[in-house]
Design a protein around this motif. Structure first.
Motif, short mmCIF file in Angstrom:
data_model
loop_
_atom_site.label_atom_id
_atom_site.label_comp_id
_atom_site.label_asym_id
_atom_site.label_seq_id
_atom_site.Cartn_x
_atom_site.Cartn_y
_atom_site.Cartn_z
N ASN A 99 0.82 -1.21 0.00
CA ASN A 99 0.00 0.00 0.00
C ASN A 99 0.85 1.26 0.00
O ASN A 99 0.64 2.16 -0.80
CB ASN A 99 -0.93 0.01 1.22
N GLU A 130 8.70 10.90 -1.07
CA GLU A 130 9.04 12.01 -0.18
C GLU A 130 9.36 11.51 1.23
O GLU A 130 10.28 12.01 1.88
CB GLU A 130 7.87 12.99 -0.13
N SER A 181 -5.39 7.61 7.36
CA SER A 181 -4.43 8.59 6.85
C SER A 181 -3.06 8.41 7.51
O SER A 181 -2.96 7.95 8.66
CB SER A 181 -4.93 10.01 7.14
N ASP A 238 -0.89 11.17 7.23
CA ASP A 238 -0.38 12.54 7.21
C ASP A 238 0.33 12.92 8.51
O ASP A 238 1.36 13.61 8.50
CB ASP A 238 -1.52 13.53 6.94
N LYS A 270 2.57 2.31 -3.24
CA LYS A 270 1.77 2.97 -4.28
C LYS A 270 1.36 4.38 -3.88
O LYS A 270 0.76 5.11 -4.68
CB LYS A 270 0.51 2.14 -4.56
N HIS A 271 1.66 4.78 -2.63
CA HIS A 271 1.23 6.07 -2.12
C HIS A 271 2.02 7.20 -2.76
O HIS A 271 3.24 7.07 -3.00
CB HIS A 271 1.41 6.12 -0.59
N GLU A 272 1.35 8.30 -3.05
CA GLU A 272 2.00 9.43 -3.72
C GLU A 272 3.11 10.07 -2.90
O GLU A 272 4.00 10.71 -3.44
CB GLU A 272 0.96 10.50 -4.07
N LYS A 273 3.08 9.87 -1.58
CA LYS A 273 4.09 10.48 -0.72
C LYS A 273 5.22 9.52 -0.34
O LYS A 273 6.08 9.85 0.46
CB LYS A 273 3.44 11.03 0.56
#
Length: 376
Positions: free
Chosen positions: A296, A305, A367, A369, A299-302
């Motif tokens: 998972n 980063e 989340s 974040d 595949k995360h956009e972050k």
């Protein structure tokens, strides 16, 4: 490439303006800092084996689009590092420069066991370290005499004892079946095919003078003349990083002692640390890798980063330039310079723990974040 000093003498019959490479379409660090004035200053310098500035920059000249790479090879002969000292530090490689305080694992130091009882467990742990002997020619600068002298035997490694006791196998003398099995098991290197390595001469006189030494359990390996003189590897399945690192330190200490007894020492200076063939390994030369399943988070956009902030990097389990399969990544430290071996391993341990926590959150649809780390 240098088989004698004659190749450089021929070049010197032409002016620096004529010999200076056309770097107009190049996008690597070498091209950014190599000026005509610098070329004029260094082009007549050469080591006793004939290794010159042209040999140092050959990889960068032949690979113009390699924007992420240094475009330099610190090999052929150890004194060539004096040539690259003329390049600005930040242009050789964009990482923190520091005086190094290389450490060994204190007896009471505890590293968390990264194993868990779920699909996010650490599959394989690997510690590997490049080593280069002072005053010995490396594979990219081999001559026939060097091949003969280097590839005869490795009696020093045969002196290792206890859990490290093992055997040396010359690549040239292996059967096809033995060689392929070791490659499939990720124990042995294959012939270089990368344009970067081929341009540097890394495949010269293959497979002479190359081989592998491993202990009976195949948890401690030494690659001979793959890229540098030695590549020391400690590895095992599961997540006990302390066990892997303790074996690594014990074996490395024994190897250093054995080579010193034969009047060899590893190439090191107080500013750059260990001097190695590829500038990306300057410093400790240490890579701590963990194979970890992150279907998972991967595949995360972050994800990228997060790794950058943790000073980590990812690749597939098949090695450099391979993709992750089944969500399993090989996560390792991005730095070699500016940190001790202990600090680099701890960075990987702490980072992987956070990645596992993030993966668990995403598995539940939550989340991440609030888990995004600050830049280390």
């Amino acid at each position: 490439m240098p088989f004698s000093n004659s190749h450089n003498l021929l070049k010197m019959k032409h002016s620096a303006d004529e010999e200076f490479p056309d770097l107009s379409v190049h996008n690597n660090h070498m091209a950014k800092v190599l000026t005509l004035d610098l070329y004029k200053k260094l082009r007549d310098k050469q080591t006793s084996s004939g290794f010159t500035l042209d040999d140092v920059i050959q990889t960068g000249v032949d690979n113009p689009g390699n924007g992420w790479g240094p475009g330099l090879v610190l090999s052929g002969h150890v004194p060539c590092c004096d040539l690259t000292n003329q390049f600005p530090d930040t242009s050789i490689i964009n990482i923190k420069m520091a005086q190094l305080n290389n450490q060994r694992l204190p007896p009471d130091e505890e590293y968390p066991d990264l194993s868990t009882h779920n699909n996010h467990m650490a599959k394989v742990l690997t510690l590997d370290l490049y080593k280069k002997l002072r005053d010995r020619v490396t594979p990219s600068g081999f001559t026939l005499d060097d091949v003969i002298q280097t590839g005869v035997d490795n009696p020093a490694l045969g002196s290792l004892e206890g859990d490290l006791k093992g055997k040396y196998y010359a690549l040239r003398n292996m059967t096809d079946a033995e060689q392929q099995q070791l490659i499939d098991d990720h124990f042995l290197f294959d012939k270089p095919v990368s344009p970067l390595l081929l341009a540097s001469g890394m495949a010269r006189d293959w497979p002479d003078a190359r081989g592998i030494w491993h202990n009976d359990n195949k948890t401690f390996l030494v690659w001979i003349n793959e890229e540098d003189h030695l590549r020391v590897i400690s590895m095992q399945k599961g997540g006990n990083m302390k066990e892997v690192f303790t074996r690594f330190c014990t074996g490395l200490t024994q190897i250093e002692t054995l080579f010193k007894s034969k009047n060899y020492e590893f190439m090191w200076n107080p500013h750059l640390g260990y001097i190695l063939t590829c500038p990306s390994n300057l410093g400790t030369g240490l890579r701590a890798g963990v194979h970890i399943k992150l279907p998972n988070l991967g595949k995360h956009e972050k994800f990228g980063e997060v790794l950058k902030r943790l000073r980590l990097q990812k690749r597939g389990t098949g090695g450099v330039d391979t993709a992750a399969v089944g969500g399993v990544f090989d996560v390792s430290n991005a730095d070699r310079l500016g940190f001790s071996e202990v600090e680099l391993v701890q960075m990987v341990v702490d980072g992987v723990k956070l990645l596992i926590e993030m993966e668990k959150r995403l598995e539940k649809g939550q989340s991440i974040d609030d888990l995004i780390p600050a830049q280390k």
